[in-house]
Design an enzyme around this catalytic site. Structure first.
Site, PDB file in Angstrom:
ATOM      1  N   HIS A 163      -7.016   3.681 -20.374  1.00 53.30           N
ATOM      2  CA  HIS A 163      -8.393   3.857 -20.874  1.00 53.30           C
ATOM      3  C   HIS A 163      -8.629   3.123 -22.196  1.00 53.30           C
ATOM      4  O   HIS A 163      -9.763   3.054 -22.660  1.00 53.30           O
ATOM      5  CB  HIS A 163      -8.719   5.348 -21.055  1.00 53.30           C
ATOM      6  CG  HIS A 163      -8.765   6.119 -19.774  1.00 53.30           C
ATOM      7  ND1 HIS A 163      -9.536   5.722 -18.698  1.00 53.30           N
ATOM      8  CD2 HIS A 163      -8.117   7.249 -19.377  1.00 53.30           C
ATOM      9  CE1 HIS A 163      -9.373   6.587 -17.705  1.00 53.30           C
ATOM     10  NE2 HIS A 163      -8.507   7.515 -18.081  1.00 53.30           N
ATOM     11  N   HIS A 200      -8.378   8.085 -12.207  1.00 54.58           N
ATOM     12  CA  HIS A 200      -9.509   7.632 -13.026  1.00 54.58           C
ATOM     13  C   HIS A 200      -9.502   6.115 -13.155  1.00 54.58           C
ATOM     14  O   HIS A 200      -8.448   5.486 -13.185  1.00 54.58           O
ATOM     15  CB  HIS A 200      -9.431   8.269 -14.417  1.00 54.58           C
ATOM     16  CG  HIS A 200      -9.307   9.763 -14.371  1.00 54.58           C
ATOM     17  ND1 HIS A 200      -8.083  10.399 -14.393  1.00 54.58           N
ATOM     18  CD2 HIS A 200     -10.251  10.729 -14.260  1.00 54.58           C
ATOM     19  CE1 HIS A 200      -8.283  11.712 -14.311  1.00 54.58           C
ATOM     20  NE2 HIS A 200      -9.583  11.938 -14.227  1.00 54.58           N
TER      21      HIS A 200
HETATM   22 ZN    ZN Z   1      -6.085   9.714 -14.631  1.00 55.91          ZN
END
Ligand code: ZN
Length: 345
Positions: A163, A200
């Protein structure tokens, strides 16, 4: 295969603070030290190969990817924030909306909101050193594969990285371990395809390589229309400039099961084959397993073995970088299943 593991990662533990207590609530902090210890123990018990400490490749490969202002904040932020009236864990109270603000402030609180994009990555006393060694863990795995010492290397990184972008950190991530290692491989003349299979979207990795044609990024993940990180990971994000058609997102609905997942993975691996990489880097998120407190797919242990087996069919050196995965009772068997598939056992 060789596994790289940095033992002192435990010193970074946001869940020690009551605000982040791991109670299973909306804001509980699931990125616990136990995660990678459980995986390490399972890899050892399954006799998948040696487990070794990472080497130190210095700050330069990290600085090749990340903004030095952000690195300075991660490195000195804790000390500066200790001098304020605030108490740890340090998270921003104000976020920079950079579309409107192009100014970098001097205030440490201002910097915190400038470089963090959410409240899931507090700066603690040992955050910098642990994040630094997590990045070194990924580079060490890449270096081992490049040297030809093994075809498969596993960077059991903590904290995770996918991320984190050039100048933003969040989502449990501070430094983008996979991107740092992939870029390091590119500098050694390698073509690298990154396959991100975390639940994600790997928004940080995508953004880092969005304008580049020397690294392919493919990601299977929960549809950001409904799931974190919400603003990135849509199917129409193909890359820009030189990076056009070097970024492929495969958003999947909540509840996705093995058959649909594997069909979609085959589409992603077709993109990888067309790219003709020298090395495949896998951002391995075990939060795809059914019942993960941060997930929503319905994959099972044998699904992970099937994913590993499909990656094996690429017949390329593979660097696996650990990302998410929070269901502690199945983390070990999930990781082992994946690697047994990858190793063809
Ligand atoms: Zn994740």
């Amino acid at each position: 295969m060789h596994t790289f593991y940095y033992a002192d990662h435990e010193r970074h533990n946001p869940a020690q603070f009551s605000q982040y207590a791991s109670t299973g609530g909306r804001y509980s902090y699931l990125e616990l030290p136990e995660r990678v210890k459980i995986i390490r123990d399972a890899v050892r018990a399954a006799q998948l190969g040696p487990i070794i400490s990472p080497g130190d490749f210095g700050i330069e490969p990290i600085g090749e990817i990340h903004d030095y202002g952000m690195l300075n904040l991660l490195q000195s932020g804790y000390r500066l924030l200790r001098e304020t009236t605030l108490n740890p864990p340090y998270v921003p109270d104000t976020f920079s909306v950079r579309t409107y603000s192009k100014h970098v402030p001097r205030s440490v609180l201002g910097l915190l909101g400038y470089y963090a994009f959410d409240t899931y990555a507090p700066i603690l006393e040992h955050t910098w050193s642990v994040a630094y060694w997590s990045a070194q863990t990924a580079i060490s795995a890449a270096a081992l594969v490049l040297a030809g010492s093994d075809r498969i290397a596993y960077a059991l990184c903590r904290p995770p990285g996918h991320h984190a972008s050039v100048s933003l950190f969040g989502g449990y991530c501070y430094l983008n371990n996979a991107a740092i290692a992939a870029n390091w491989l590119v500098q050694q003349g390698q073509r690298v395809a990154i396959v991100d299979i975390d639940y994600h979207h790997g928004n940080g990795t995508q953004s880092i390589f969005y304008n580049r044609s020397d690294v392919l990024f493919c990601s299977l993940h929960a549809d950001p229309f409904n799931e974190y990180p919400y603003y990135w990971g849509y199917a129409d994000e193909y890359g820009e400039g030189a990076g056009q058609n070097h970024n492929f997102n495969f958003p999947l609905p909540r509840g996705t099961q093995e058959a649909q997942y594997l069909r979609t993975l085959e589409q992603a691996l077709t993109k990888v084959r067309l790219f003709v990489p020298d090395v495949v880097m896998v951002s391995l998120g075990l939060d795809v397993v059914e019942g993960d407190p941060d997930g929503g797919f319905r994959l099972v242990t044998s699904s992970l073995a099937a994913i590993g087996a499909m990656l094996r069919e690429l017949d390329l050196p593979v660097v696996v970088v650990q990302e998410g995965g929070y269901r502690l009772d199945v983390l070990g068997e999930s990781a082992v299943a994946f690697f047994q598939g990858l190793l063809g056992r």
